[in-house]
Design a protein around this motif. Sequence first.
Motif, mmCIF file in Angstrom:
data_model
loop_
_atom_site.group_PDB
_atom_site.id
_atom_site.type_symbol
_atom_site.label_atom_id
_atom_site.label_comp_id
_atom_site.label_asym_id
_atom_site.label_seq_id
_atom_site.Cartn_x
_atom_site.Cartn_y
_atom_site.Cartn_z
ATOM 1 N N GLY A 65 -0.517 3.666 -12.901
ATOM 2 C CA GLY A 65 -0.221 3.113 -11.585
ATOM 3 C C GLY A 65 0.407 1.734 -11.578
ATOM 4 N N SER A 116 0.834 -1.204 0.000
ATOM 5 C CA SER A 116 0.000 0.000 0.000
ATOM 6 C C SER A 116 0.866 1.250 0.000
ATOM 7 N N HIS A 134 -5.076 5.876 -4.122
ATOM 8 C CA HIS A 134 -3.806 6.524 -4.439
ATOM 9 C C HIS A 134 -3.758 7.972 -3.956
ATOM 10 N N SER A 135 -2.613 8.359 -3.431
ATOM 11 C CA SER A 135 -2.351 9.777 -3.191
ATOM 12 C C SER A 135 -1.385 10.302 -4.253
ATOM 13 N N ARG A 176 -0.601 -3.255 -9.537
ATOM 14 C CA ARG A 176 -0.938 -1.904 -9.088
ATOM 15 C C ARG A 176 -1.939 -1.968 -7.951
ATOM 16 N N ALA A 177 -2.032 -0.869 -7.241
ATOM 17 C CA ALA A 177 -3.082 -0.710 -6.245
ATOM 18 C C ALA A 177 -4.374 -0.420 -6.997
ATOM 19 N N VAL A 236 -2.342 8.974 -10.659
ATOM 20 C CA VAL A 236 -2.420 7.879 -11.629
ATOM 21 C C VAL A 236 -3.790 7.936 -12.291
ATOM 22 N N ARG A 246 0.535 2.916 -3.586
ATOM 23 C CA ARG A 246 -0.521 3.922 -3.474
ATOM 24 C C ARG A 246 0.016 5.309 -3.141
ATOM 25 N N HIS A 247 1.097 5.354 -2.363
ATOM 26 C CA HIS A 247 1.496 6.639 -1.801
ATOM 27 C C HIS A 247 2.939 7.069 -2.079
ATOM 28 N N ARG A 268 -6.211 11.950 -1.458
ATOM 29 C CA ARG A 268 -6.347 10.858 -2.427
ATOM 30 C C ARG A 268 -7.031 11.362 -3.688
ATOM 31 N N GLN A 269 -7.080 10.520 -4.704
ATOM 32 C CA GLN A 269 -7.677 10.934 -5.969
ATOM 33 C C GLN A 269 -9.189 10.784 -6.013
#
Length: 135
Positions: free
Chosen positions: A32, A14, A82-83, A77-78, A86, A18-19, A121-122
């Motif tokens: 991503g 993660s 995501h922060s 990918r996550a 992507v 994600r970050h 996050r997105q």
Amino acid sequence: MNEKTAKNISKFLSLVLRHSPETIGLKLDENGWADVEELIVKCSQKGNVLNKELLDYVVENNDKKRFAFNEDKTKIRASQGHSVTVELNLSIVKPLEYLYHGTVEASIDGIKEKGLQKMSRQHVHLSKDRETAIK
């Protein structure tokens, strides 16, 4: 594999998927995706021993389906949260009548006052059932 090991791997994935991929010097493409071989090598260089079998287990058994492989399992990918920027190429769909958002109790007053916010996050993650939101 024991569940504690799987959980630790999931948390680390993660972080990097994600970050903060830069934590291990990993590059994500615009969608991503990370190269599985590169992820394994770079994780191992940072002391987080990883192999394809462990990745398979974590992807298949994660109760929130946080990660996904491409068709030939050469990329990972996550799936959400995501922060980093992507493009997940998510489809626009008509929402169900009721959707659920899992959060901590301390956030409820802010949500009531300002509504759901994506914060760093997105996207805001919503679930079709309470059980998933509770997790």
